[in-house]
Design an enzyme around this catalytic site. Structure first.
Site, short mmCIF file in Angstrom:
data_model
loop_
_atom_site.label_atom_id
_atom_site.label_comp_id
_atom_site.label_asym_id
_atom_site.label_seq_id
_atom_site.Cartn_x
_atom_site.Cartn_y
_atom_site.Cartn_z
N LYS A 189 -13.89 -8.89 44.57
CA LYS A 189 -15.13 -9.03 44.45
C LYS A 189 -15.59 -10.33 44.24
O LYS A 189 -16.48 -11.19 44.60
CB LYS A 189 -15.93 -7.70 43.80
N ASN B 223 -21.90 -8.33 38.54
CA ASN B 223 -20.96 -8.21 37.84
C ASN B 223 -19.86 -10.01 37.65
O ASN B 223 -19.35 -10.01 36.74
CB ASN B 223 -19.47 -7.78 38.45
N HIS C 98 -9.47 2.45 37.57
CA HIS C 98 -10.93 3.36 36.77
C HIS C 98 -10.75 4.83 37.12
O HIS C 98 -12.32 5.30 37.37
CB HIS C 98 -12.33 2.50 37.22
#
Length: 434
Positions: A132, A155, A201
């Site tokens: 990302k 982010n 996650h």
């Protein structure tokens, strides 16, 4: 900063007053909202209060107070704004907000609600388990090099609400984690990108399917006329079904990866393919894109070339915090002295196995050191070095001209370091001292 009349007169609770939380408080207050903020850190609370008080010089009134939101009556607030670090599946404040009937959102949702008041613009959203940050920074670099007004956030970089609005025709490029998407309801990206989905996650989700569904919500928020770029593997696996104009991520024939010093390896070919696809639909020419790919400097801690010493290249890939992220780095270099380990996210290195032939020797560190040493011993010489200092010392001594000493840990850093940045910075300091 980004402000909006849509926030005026409302009362927001902001839980977490670090970077994005503090930027949120400032933007809301500047917009005429009342804000109650809280952070478990005394320093964060004091800094937030001091900085908001400094703002009051330029405002007609300042409505900000600090109150323990873990104990407060949440029904008094219009919205609870939390940082992405708050686990919605198990943090008590999330359930208390649901019980009180208060929406839980993040700063990306506030940006989405401010968009109608901003000069005409477009938004690119990028998500995925790996890649990302590089893809976001690359798209931003290509746009900026071509003269398009652009900012990146989410982010990566500055919090989006802390940035000044772009002029008409600008493009906001947002890196979006699954946590941020979970806190967003109405971000209609003009172009949305899903790079990949691999297990990660999972402590925040009820299994892998729930994690994949969180990523896929970036498309569910899009209007049908917008563009969606999806890794073909994710589409074929049935992980996503975009409603917007669907396109697979494919690298055009006209590009030449050998010309991109900071974008080597198969994973960067995919990142570049996504960036090329996005910038093409945004109206850039092939020539503009090609020139920017050649000049892209790369990001710290992501296959970052530190130095070459006596014919040995030293590469910092500390951002590779799981085996899936490490595998492309192993594929990118033919003769590797591999430093890996830390706080393991899995009990295997299966994703890395296809590239073991590129590894001349391995050096394990941290909590996973013993486990990874046992996994690798049948395939290559391996030494459990325990610390990064010892591992680099061994790797440097063993290396020959043409080798690459690669820190690509396939693990989180929290057993020995504050974060992957601190781990990577330490590696760079040690390499510089050789």
């Amino acid at each position: 900063m980004i402000i909006a009349k849509a926030f005026a007169g409302k009362h927001y609770a902001v839980y977490g007053l670090a970077r994005s939380g503090l930027a949120t408080v400032k933007a809301l207050i500047a917009s005429g909202a009342t804000v109650t903020g809280w952070d478990s850190s005394d320093d964060a609370r004091e800094q937030a209060f001091d900085e908001v008080m400094e703002m009051s010089v330029n405002l007609d009134s300042t409505e900000f107070r600090v109150e323990d939101l873990d104990r407060a009556d949440l029904s008094q607030f219009d919205s609870l704004v939390v940082t992405p670090g708050v686990p919605l599946n198990r943090h008590p404040i999330a359930q208390r907000a649901r019980d009180a009937g208060v929406e839980i959102i993040g700063d990306i949702e506030l940006f989405a609600r401010a968009r109608p008041e901003l000069p005409p613009h477009r938004v690119v959203g990028i998500t995925g388990t790996n890649g990302k940050s590089t893809t976001t920074a690359l798209i931003h670099h290509i746009l900026k090099t071509a003269g398009v007004p652009t900012e990146m956030g989410g982010n990566i970089g500055l919090p989006i609400l802390a940035q000044d609005p772009l002029p008409e025709g600008g493009v906001y490029v947002l890196e979006l984690s699954s946590y941020q998407i979970d806190l967003t309801q109405s971000l209609d990206c003009d172009v949305a990108v899903l790079l990949n989905i691999t297990p990660d996650h999972l402590d925040r989700y009820d299994g892998f399917e729930a994690y994949a569904a969180s990523k896929a919500r970036i498309f569910e928020m899009q209007s049908p006329e917008q563009f969606a770029f999806v890794n073909w593997g994710c589409f074929m696996a049935g992980q996503v079904n975009p409603a917007a104009n669907f396109n697979g991520i494919v690298l055009p024939e006209w590009v030449n990866q050998a010309e991109w010093p900071a974008l080597q390896g198969p994973h960067n070919a995919q990142n570049a393919a996504a960036a090329v696809s996005v910038c093409s639909v945004l109206g850039l020419t092939d020539q503009q894109i090609a020139e920017a790919l050649r000049s892209y400097p790369g990001l710290p801690h992501r296959m970052e070339r530190i130095r070459e010493r006596d014919g040995v290249l030293f590469v910092n890939d500390s951002k590779a915090t799981n085996p899936t992220a490490t595998a492309p780095a192993l594929a990118a270099f033919p003769a590797i002295r591999w430093i890996l380990g830390g706080q393991a996210k899995t009990d295997n290195l299966d994703e890395c196995a296809p590239h073991f032939a590129h590894v001349r020797s391995a050096y394990t560190i941290g909590e996973a050191g013993e486990l990874f040493a046992k996994l690798l011993a049948p395939h290559m010489p391996v030494t459990n070095c325990e610390t990064l200092e010892n591992a680099l010392d061994h790797a440097a001594r063993d290396s020959q001209a043409g080798d690459t000493v690669l820190l690509s840990p396939a693990c989180a850093s929290f057993d020995q370091f504050k974060d992957f940045e601190q781990r990577g910075d330490r590696f760079k300091d040690l390499v510089g001292a050789l």
